[in-house]
Design an enzyme around this catalytic site. Structure first.
Site, PDB file in Angstrom:
ATOM      1  N   ASP A  67       0.821  -1.217   0.000  1.00 20.28           N
ATOM      2  CA  ASP A  67       0.000   0.000   0.000  1.00 20.28           C
ATOM      3  C   ASP A  67       0.852   1.264   0.000  1.00 20.28           C
ATOM      4  OD1 ASP A  67       0.938  -0.313   2.614  1.00 20.28           O
ATOM      5  OD2 ASP A  67      -0.983  -1.009   3.366  1.00 20.28           O
ATOM      6  N   ASN A 136      -7.082  -3.381  14.627  1.00 22.03           N
ATOM      7  CA  ASN A 136      -8.491  -3.503  14.222  1.00 22.03           C
ATOM      8  C   ASN A 136      -8.695  -4.654  13.215  1.00 22.03           C
ATOM      9  OD1 ASN A 136      -7.404  -2.502  11.873  1.00 22.03           O
ATOM     10  ND2 ASN A 136      -8.802  -0.758  11.680  1.00 22.03           N
ATOM     11  N   HIS A 138      -7.054  -5.119  10.340  1.00 25.42           N
ATOM     12  CA  HIS A 138      -6.837  -4.850   8.915  1.00 25.42           C
ATOM     13  C   HIS A 138      -5.592  -5.568   8.400  1.00 25.42           C
ATOM     14  CE1 HIS A 138      -4.315  -0.857   9.463  1.00 25.42           C
ATOM     15  NE2 HIS A 138      -3.562  -1.930   9.613  1.00 25.42           N
ATOM     16  N   GLU A 143      -9.590  -2.165   5.671  1.00 22.14           N
ATOM     17  CA  GLU A 143     -10.135  -1.892   7.000  1.00 22.14           C
ATOM     18  C   GLU A 143     -11.390  -2.728   7.249  1.00 22.14           C
ATOM     19  OE1 GLU A 143      -8.250  -0.290   8.808  1.00 22.14           O
ATOM     20  OE2 GLU A 143      -7.571   1.646   8.028  1.00 22.14           O
TER      21      GLU A 143
HETATM   22  P1  PGA Z   1       2.403  -1.988  12.699  1.00 27.01           P
HETATM   23  O1  PGA Z   1       1.221  -1.972  11.651  1.00 27.01           O
HETATM   24  O2  PGA Z   1       3.374  -3.002  12.204  1.00 27.01           O
HETATM   25  O3  PGA Z   1       2.976  -0.597  12.642  1.00 27.01           O
HETATM   26  O4  PGA Z   1       1.810  -2.348  14.007  1.00 27.01           O
HETATM   27  C1  PGA Z   1       0.712  -3.189  11.202  1.00 27.01           C
HETATM   28  C2  PGA Z   1      -0.441  -2.919  10.288  1.00 27.01           C
HETATM   29  O5  PGA Z   1      -1.133  -1.902  10.472  1.00 27.01           O
HETATM   30  O6  PGA Z   1      -0.692  -3.744   9.383  1.00 27.01           O
END
Ligand code: PGA
Length: 251
Positions: A67, A136, A138, A143
């Protein structure tokens, strides 16, 4: 889903790097799917070490990132292109033209999205997709509520995600509201193997629901239950709600 629990983040990063390095040593022209965020940073550090000390060769490797933020130029310090440059690409011998990240500041983003799907197909799919997981649930920027049938597209970031990512920005208001992300379909259809990394207690509930809960768009990572070749590598803190954890590997 294969679940592997390790004691700490350092072991998680080393284990993940060993899996990536094993693939590259077996297949010089490996296609990797890469993720940004805090979780894969240790993996990238270890890959850099393997490149420097153990001649891990990236010259024929191709990468596709999950992304990119909408509205940031590639050289913006907060773009995921900059993140990847800083934390991996500039420190290994990968060819710049084989590192794909959706361009978030293009004038025609729907073209960027269609083209990204095409590029992944032309590369023959992804041998190993690295994923993190949001608290969450995702994956990429898919999301809660995401349609699992969607491919690469522009999405609106959940308030939760903007808050979680604010730590990388000078001011929370600077976190973009939108991103281009591979879809759940992109990930599910193109990845021959998936390696999901989860570290820290903040991920415990999402991880538990991903492994033990029902498959539902309220928790996008749960769709991975439907993929035939997923390895989950989690540290003790992230796996704390999973009862059947076996013996952790020591640090
Ligand atoms: P993080 O993010 O590694 O910064 O915890 C993971 C994600 O949002 O997929």
């Amino acid at each position: 889903m294969k679940l592997q629990i390790v004691d700490c983040y350092q072991t998680l990063s080393r284990q993940a790097a060993a899996i990536v390095a094993g693939l590259i040593r077996r297949k010089r022209q490996a296609v990797l799917g890469l993720a940004t965020g805090g979780t894969p940073m240790g993996l990238y550090q270890e890959l850099i070490r393997l490149h420097r000390e153990e001649q891990l060769d990236f010259v024929d490797v191709t990468t596709f990132n999950l992304d990119e933020y909408v509205g940031l130029t590639p050289d913006d310090p907060n773009s995921y292109r900059s993140f990847m440059q800083q934390h991996l690409f500039s420190q290994i011998n990968i060819r710049a033209e084989r590192t794909y990240i959706p361009c978030g500041d293009a004038s025609d983003l729907s073209l960027v999205c269609r083209r990204y799907e095409e590029l992944i197909r032309q590369a023959g799919g992804i041998d190993l997709q690295i994923l993190g997981i949001g608290a969450n649930g995702h994956i990429g920027f898919n999301e809660p509520g995401a349609d699992p049938g969607e491919g690469t597209r522009v999405v609106r970031l959940a308030a939760h995600t903007r808050q979680a990512n604010a730590r990388f920005f000078a001011r929370p208001t600077e976190v973009p509201h939108q991103a281009v992300t591979m879809g759940i379909r992109t990930i599910m259809q193109n990845s021959r193997k998936i390696l999901l990394l989860a570290s820290g207690e903040a991920k415990a509930e999402a991880l538990y629901r991903m492994v033990c809960g029902k498959v539902e768009n309220g928790l996008p990572a749960s769709y991975l239950q439907l993929h035939p070749n997923v390895t989950v590598l989690a540290d003790r803190a992230a796996a704390k709600l999973l009862a059947d954890v076996g013996q952790p590997l020591g640090c």
